[in-house]
Design a protein around this motif. Sequence first.
Motif: not given
Length: 379
Positions: A94, A103-104, A118, A121, A190, A208-209, A212-213
């Motif tokens: 990642r 993005e993800d 996804k 999104h 966040e 983006s996801a 965030t992860s």
Amino acid sequence: MNNQEKPLVLIVDDDLFMLDFIFDALSETCNVITAENGKAALQLTQQQRPKLVLADVIMPEMDGYELCRQIKSDFDISDTPVLFLSALDGIEDRLQGFDVGGEDFVLKPANPKVLQAKVAHVLQLIEERQQLKSQAQYATNTAMMAMTSMSETGLLIEGLKHFNRCNTPVELAKSLLNALALFEVDSVVEFLLPAGKSLAVNTRGPASALETSILHHMATMDRITQFKSRMSITFPHIRTLICNMPEHDPDRCGRLRDHLAILIEATEAKLEALNTMVQAKQQGLAIEETIRSLTAALSKTDELQRNGRASASIILNTVTTRIETALVSLQLTERQEASLISILRSGLEDISNTLHADADFQDQLSSAIKALQSTMNET
């Protein structure tokens, strides 16, 4: 939605079965074009400018990471988002995807509904980023002007003074991002809000996801953690990821670490105050509703008690009259009759005194009810 309104999506995978599978999953909502290798995908991206590229990570000659790197290095197509298809889901994978601008991740084997969600999104994020692009450019220009006219300490003060004007977490998040931009750093923020909610944003709009992860993963480390050009600063209600720390300049890097930590700690204090205000307002509304219900119940009780006392007085007078009348027919001696009447009147007098005592309490209750009603009218 007709074909002209559907967004153009490019799928890149050397596995023809997977290519057909993803084509079928997205063809209802997207115009889908395909490529079987990274080189062909890069040419299609340059020629047809798709809204989104879905790229398999593991491909011969040019893998998905290299394809994404080349897309992001080409000025004309650098805004094209890339969604990775991979069976690998480790933090290193990642981070590598994050480094090249992805993005993800969509894990293989792909679930069609997850894939559709996804893609939808990411396309929504693109729309929001385009709307905010002019605002982001304005903020960048403002930051550059500020950098030329103020010292780092001045920038810190400039960023802090805007916090007090923020009345919502969204306003506070924008102020923090603007303050961080004054130091020429690209960041993701966040906020952890009450009731398990959160707000994750960057300078382009919603985070983006993948961003965030990574924030969630680095939040498990120390309060300030730096890995090469990336640095995370974590407080109980705020997680921040700085993406471009000047690692080549250790002195400036150290100063930035201190300044940014102060900024984020001040933001944490302001966010706690906003959360407390929201909770206090909710508690105030609950207390107000409770007082209204209590006032109504007391008013009803007051009315019932006053009516009951009046009825009791009438009943006592009636009973007294009936007993006196009944004594005449019993043929008692005058002494016996006088004794019974004395006992009766003594008992009735005790009851009357009790009712009068209750009346004093009743007046106090009425006064309290009027005070409550007056307070409610003022609010």
